[in-house]
Every structure is written in structure tokens, then in C-alpha cells.
Scaffold this active site. Structure first.
Site, PDB file in Angstrom:
ATOM      1  N   CYS A   1       0.834  -1.201   0.000  1.00 13.75           N
ATOM      2  CA  CYS A   1       0.000   0.000   0.000  1.00 13.75           C
ATOM      3  C   CYS A   1       0.868   1.250   0.000  1.00 13.75           C
ATOM      4  O   CYS A   1       1.398   1.650   1.050  1.00 13.75           O
ATOM      5  CB  CYS A   1      -0.934  -0.006   1.218  1.00 13.75           C
TER       6      CYS A   1
ATOM      7  N   CYS B   1      -0.526   4.065   2.209  1.00 19.49           N
ATOM      8  CA  CYS B   1      -0.320   3.837   3.639  1.00 19.49           C
ATOM      9  C   CYS B   1       1.127   4.122   4.064  1.00 19.49           C
ATOM     10  O   CYS B   1       1.372   4.721   5.117  1.00 19.49           O
ATOM     11  CB  CYS B   1      -0.656   2.394   4.006  1.00 19.49           C
ATOM     12  N   ASP B   2       2.085   3.673   3.259  1.00 22.62           N
ATOM     13  CA  ASP B   2       3.473   3.618   3.719  1.00 22.62           C
ATOM     14  C   ASP B   2       4.446   4.488   2.931  1.00 22.62           C
ATOM     15  O   ASP B   2       5.623   4.573   3.293  1.00 22.62           O
ATOM     16  CB  ASP B   2       3.971   2.163   3.658  1.00 22.62           C
TER      17      ASP B   2
END
Length: 316
Positions: free
Chosen positions: A141, A144-145
């Protein structure tokens, strides 16, 4: 009730398992038809939309953040009193009267009709180091990261829409993105390819697979690769590995119903009906060609109306 089950918490006309775009649409249609509806999900509503930076192909919005679209859909899906609950579904049983019982890790529910909208999940590479460095340099992701790799070098593994979309997103944060693809051409939509090829921060490594992810015990430090055409093995020093090599259905709890194919995808007709009366399946868990928010929404509307017709038929 079968031995080993606890007392049913509550009975509904319809239970929707999964609160992604398809599940939320189905809940909207079913509850608007004055059916009692429960949406069950093991996490927050929205599904993979929460991991999407920008959605540019959903009608009505030139561009909208995935989490924002999820919020809009949730508010719409619950406006006619559809309920929402957390729960990881463990088992489904269907009794002689075709009543469906859903056992989760914490509760048990029953319904006349069931809509399965559990979606799919990203596949893993299955190489050494992938699990060891999950969350420490290995990610599925970018939204997300990605911020953890600001001004660093990363690779994206894959050649489909997700790989190219997320690779392009990462260029806003990182120093450089190498896209490693096992073929010599991408599978992504042409507009996504054009953007990626024009992006000076993206390079492509063709005909190549990742064979191992290396680290120092704390974080990723590089990968080993193998070129399928030349046979050459190399080591690439990088900080992050973002993996997008396909999807697999999240259908394990439904294997006992006899509605999945050999790969786990749920088979339906054009009405979203499975082989079990009163059990419908929609969205990315279904065997289909195109897995998009728009197609999930279309599936959800058909199933949401379908459960109304099914429940009405029980009154005959």
C-alpha cells in the site's frame, strides 16, 4: 441450531458481508426497500478505497481521495437504517428452511438472504525476506506507507493498474521508483502507462523477477533479481519494496457452500445469484473480468434489488 453455536444475536432480512463499494451499495438498495440490513466487516468501511490516493474514474467526481469517497458512500448506505458491525466471518451454514447463519469471531447472526462482498487481497511474491520485512520496508500500500520512504529509492513489483498507479503516486514522495515487471510490456491502462513513461522519476526493469528481499535485520536494504531472458542475477540496493502482482479472492469462509471455483472465485449469474438460493455475491470476490469501484457498485445495486425479490418470493 447446530451444536457448538451460541445463541443468535439478532435476525435480519439481509446480511451483507463486506463494506466496500459493492457492499455499501447493496446495503443502500436493500434498506431503501424497507428490508432490515446488517453490514459486517472485519475493518473500517471502504475496503481498498482506503488505500487509494486518487480515484479519477468514478462518475460524478473529476478526482476524489479514496477515503473521502468511502466516507460519502458509507453515509449514503446507512441513511435508511442499515446497521454496521465489526466481525471476522468464520463460518456460514444454511438450514433446511434456507435460513443463513453467520458465525463471526465474536457473535452470531441469522438472515433470510446473504450478500457476499468480501473482495480480494493482494498476492504475495512468496520469496525469502517478504514476510520477515513486512512493515519494515515491504508494503502492499503506497498510500499507507509511502511517506516512510521520503527522498529514498524504492521498487514497485508488477505491471498492472495498481502497480503503475501506486508507482506514480510514490514519485511525489520518493527519490526514484524502479518498476520491476516479469514481462516486456505493461498490462495497465494506456493512460496510466503514458503518465508513467513520461515521469522522469520512474525507470522500468523488464523481463525480471524478484528472487529475494534482503535486509539488515531491522529494515530492507535491497533485493535480488533474475532476468528471465538473459539469465543474469543482480542485487539492487533499495529501501522499500511495494508489491502489486495480482489479487486472490477472500472467500475461504464460503468454501463449504459449493459456490466457488477451483481458484476460490465465487460464481454467479447476471443477477449476482450463486448456486445457493438467497446467497448473492458481488464485487471483487466474484469471478469477473473488470474489478473496479464502478463495477462493484453495479453488482451491488443488482444484488440489493435481487434480495428484495427473493424475500418477496418467500411469502408466496
Amino acid at each position: 441450531m447446530k451444536e457448538g453455536f451460541t445463541q443468535v444475536v439478532k435476525e435480519y432480512d439481509v446480511i451483507v458481508i463486506g463494506a466496500g463499494p459493492g457492499g455499501m451499495t447493496a446495503a443502500l438498495y436493500a434498506s431503501r426497500a424497507n428490508l432490515s440490513v446488517l453490514m459486517l466487516d472485519r475493518g473500517i468501511y471502504g475496503g481498498q478505497m482506503n488505500n487509494t490516493a486518487e480515484v479519477e474514474n468514478y462518475p460524478g467526481f473529476k478526482s476524489i481521495l479514496g477515503p473521502d469517497l468511502a466516507k460519502e458512500m458509507y453515509e449514503s448506505s446507512t441513511q435508511f437504517d442499515a446497521e454496521y458491525a465489526y466481525g471476522n466471518v468464520e463460518k456460514i451454514t444454511v438450514n433446511d428452511n434456507n435460513m443463513k447463519t453467520i458465525k463471526t469471531d465474536s457473535d452470531e447472526y441469522a438472515a433470510k438472504a446473504l450478500i457476499i462482498a468480501t473482495g480480494s487481497q493482494y498476492k504475495k511474491l512468496g520469496v525469502p525476506g517478504e514476510d520477515e520485512y513486512g512493515g519494515r520496508g515491504v508494503s502492499y500500500c503506497a498510500v499507507c506507507d509511502g511517506a516512510f520512504f521520503r527522498d529514498r529509492e524504492v521498487i514497485v513489483v508488477g505491471g498492472g493498474d495498481s502497480a503503475i498507479e501506486e508507482g506514480s503516486y510514490l514519485t511525489q514522495l520518493v527519490k526514484k521508483v524502479d518498476v520491476i515487471h516479469r514481462r516486456n510490456e505493461l498490462r495497465a491502462q494506456k493512460i496510466l502507462q503514458d503518465r508513467a513513461f513520461a515521469n522522469p522519476k520512474i525507470d522500468f526493469v523488464w523481463d525480471t523477477i524478484v528472487t529475494e528481499i534482503e535486509g539488515d535485520g531491522q529494515k530492507v536494504t535491497g533485493v535480488k533479481t533474475h532476468n528471465k531472458k538473459t539469465g543474469q542475477d543482480e542485487k539492487l540496493p533499495i529501501n522499500g519494496v511495494f508489491i502489486y502482482v495480482g489479487v486472490e479472492p477472500m472467500s475461504e469462509p464460503f468454501n463449504g457452500l459449493g459456490i466457488t471455483d477451483e481458484d476460490g472465485w465465487i460464481r454467479t449469474n447476471e443477477k449476482m445469484e450463486t448456486a445457493v438460493p438467497g446467497v448473492f455475491a458481488i464485487g471483487d470476490v466474484r469471478k469477473k473480468e473488470l474489478r473496479q469501484i464502478t463495477t462493484a457498485v453495479g453488482d451491488g445495486s443488482i444484488a440489493g434489488q435481487g434480495v428484495f425479490s427473493y424475500i418477496e418470493s418467500l411469502k408466496d
